[in-house]
Design a protein around this motif. Structure first.
Motif, short mmCIF file in Angstrom:
data_model
loop_
_atom_site.label_atom_id
_atom_site.label_comp_id
_atom_site.label_asym_id
_atom_site.label_seq_id
_atom_site.Cartn_x
_atom_site.Cartn_y
_atom_site.Cartn_z
N LEU A 10 2.51 6.77 12.07
CA LEU A 10 1.82 7.23 10.86
C LEU A 10 0.44 7.78 11.19
O LEU A 10 0.01 8.80 10.63
N ARG A 11 -0.25 7.13 12.10
CA ARG A 11 -1.57 7.61 12.48
C ARG A 11 -1.48 8.94 13.22
O ARG A 11 -2.37 9.79 13.09
N ASP A 12 -0.42 9.12 14.00
CA ASP A 12 -0.22 10.40 14.66
C ASP A 12 0.00 11.52 13.64
O ASP A 12 -0.31 12.68 13.92
N LYS A 13 0.55 11.19 12.48
CA LYS A 13 0.77 12.17 11.41
C LYS A 13 -0.50 12.44 10.61
O LYS A 13 -0.51 13.25 9.68
N GLY A 14 -1.60 11.75 10.96
CA GLY A 14 -2.86 11.95 10.26
C GLY A 14 -2.97 11.16 8.97
O GLY A 14 -3.84 11.45 8.14
N ILE A 15 -2.13 10.15 8.79
CA ILE A 15 -2.15 9.33 7.57
C ILE A 15 -3.06 8.13 7.80
O ILE A 15 -2.92 7.42 8.80
N GLN A 16 -3.99 7.93 6.88
CA GLN A 16 -4.89 6.79 6.98
C GLN A 16 -4.15 5.54 6.48
O GLN A 16 -3.77 5.46 5.32
N VAL A 17 -3.94 4.60 7.38
CA VAL A 17 -3.20 3.39 7.06
C VAL A 17 -4.02 2.18 7.48
O VAL A 17 -4.89 2.25 8.34
N ALA A 18 -3.72 1.07 6.82
CA ALA A 18 -4.36 -0.21 7.16
C ALA A 18 -3.26 -1.26 7.19
O ALA A 18 -2.57 -1.47 6.19
N GLY A 19 -3.08 -1.91 8.33
CA GLY A 19 -2.01 -2.90 8.46
C GLY A 19 -2.56 -4.30 8.64
O GLY A 19 -3.63 -4.51 9.22
N THR A 20 -1.84 -5.26 8.08
CA THR A 20 -2.22 -6.65 8.21
C THR A 20 -0.99 -7.53 8.14
O THR A 20 0.03 -7.14 7.57
N VAL A 21 -1.08 -8.72 8.73
CA VAL A 21 -0.01 -9.71 8.65
C VAL A 21 -0.54 -10.89 7.86
O VAL A 21 -1.67 -11.34 8.08
N MET A 22 0.25 -11.38 6.91
CA MET A 22 -0.21 -12.45 6.04
C MET A 22 0.91 -13.46 5.83
O MET A 22 2.11 -13.13 5.99
N VAL A 23 0.52 -14.66 5.44
CA VAL A 23 1.46 -15.72 5.08
C VAL A 23 1.13 -16.14 3.65
O VAL A 23 0.00 -16.55 3.37
N LYS A 24 2.11 -16.02 2.76
CA LYS A 24 1.87 -16.32 1.35
C LYS A 24 3.00 -17.15 0.79
O LYS A 24 4.19 -16.85 1.05
N PRO A 25 2.67 -18.17 0.00
CA PRO A 25 3.72 -18.86 -0.76
C PRO A 25 4.15 -18.01 -1.94
O PRO A 25 3.42 -17.11 -2.38
N ALA A 26 5.32 -18.27 -2.45
CA ALA A 26 5.89 -17.44 -3.52
C ALA A 26 5.00 -17.39 -4.75
O ALA A 26 4.89 -16.35 -5.41
N GLU A 27 4.31 -18.53 -5.05
CA GLU A 27 3.50 -18.55 -6.27
C GLU A 27 2.27 -17.67 -6.18
O GLU A 27 1.63 -17.38 -7.20
N ASN A 28 1.91 -17.20 -4.99
CA ASN A 28 0.76 -16.33 -4.82
C ASN A 28 1.14 -14.86 -4.64
O ASN A 28 0.29 -14.04 -4.31
N ILE A 29 2.40 -14.55 -4.88
CA ILE A 29 2.89 -13.18 -4.76
C ILE A 29 3.14 -12.63 -6.16
O ILE A 29 3.66 -13.33 -7.03
N SER A 30 2.76 -11.38 -6.37
CA SER A 30 2.91 -10.75 -7.69
C SER A 30 4.37 -10.75 -8.12
O SER A 30 5.29 -10.52 -7.32
N LEU A 31 4.57 -10.99 -9.42
CA LEU A 31 5.94 -10.98 -9.95
C LEU A 31 6.54 -9.59 -9.95
O LEU A 31 7.75 -9.44 -10.17
N ASP A 32 5.70 -8.56 -9.72
CA ASP A 32 6.24 -7.20 -9.65
C ASP A 32 7.08 -6.98 -8.39
O ASP A 32 7.99 -6.14 -8.39
N ILE A 33 6.76 -7.73 -7.31
CA ILE A 33 7.48 -7.51 -6.05
C ILE A 33 8.26 -8.74 -5.60
O ILE A 33 9.12 -8.63 -4.72
#
Length: 214
Positions: free
Chosen positions: A36-59
């Protein structure tokens, strides 16, 4: 408990299409970020650990159906994110542990609803007034708009008046032609017939006529 990799990027159609194409080609998250960066797209990546109750109901419903290694794109306003499920661990809560979490969720839900209702009420009652240079520009634009509307109205009235005068002139022309035709017919009917002139009789015809009378 979900372990996720999230890559954020602009949510325009072209970028989303590029991200989908790179997802199909990349072997892992690092390769995806590099592509993606080679395509010139500004991206930000991260790894996270979340319990289900802290995740939006939209996803969360879609996330719960995903298998490890699967990815999905989620849009939120002008931003989008590619979420990859690295792993998931079952960690059920007992009632005592879940109670404050549920309460917090309900409070947050009611607060969000109240904020939306308040914003809607404020926007419906708000009056926008431009000041300073913006006010002058807005006033000038308003005057220009009103002048243009007045010009169009005047032009429409003039067009209607011109059409009315043309119709009246045509009606007068037809009436005058009908009047002249009627006068011509009446004049022809009132004219006396001219007398017929016969040639004078000859002397022979007179003598014959006298003889026949005798």
């Amino acid at each position: 408990i979900y372990r996720l990799q999230e890559i954020g990027f602009p949510a325009d159609p072209g970028t989303i299409a590029t991200v989908r194409a790179q997802v199909a080609q990349a072997r892992n998250g690092e390769a995806l970020l590099a592509g993606l960066r080679d395509k010139g797209i500004q991206v930000a990546g991260t790894v996270m650990v979340k319990p289900a109750e802290n995740i939006s109901l939209d996803i969360l419903p879609q996330l719960s159906r995903m298998k490890e290694g699967q990815s999905a794109i989620f849009e939120n306003g002008g931003k989008a994110s590619l979420v990859t499920l690295i792993g998931a661990t079952t960690a059920p809560m007992d009632e005592e542990t879940a109670r404050p979490v549920i309460q917090q969720f309900l409070v947050r839900q009611q607060t969000d609803a109240l904020v939306k209702e308040t914003l809607h009420d404020l926007r419906s009652k708000a009056k926008i007034e431009y000041v300073g240079e913006f006010g002058k520009e807005a006033e000038a634009a308003r005057q220009t708009r009103e002048a243009e509307e007045a010009r169009k109205t005047q032009a429409a009235r003039a067009a209607r008046e011109e059409a009315r005068l043309a119709q009246a002139a045509e009606a007068d022309k037809r009436a005058d032609a009908a009047r002249k035709a009627r006068e011509a017919v009446e004049a022809e009917r009132g004219q006396a017939p001219s007398p017929v002139k016969l040639p004078p009789p000859s002397d022979g015809s007179i003598s014959k006529g006298v003889s026949s009378l005798k």
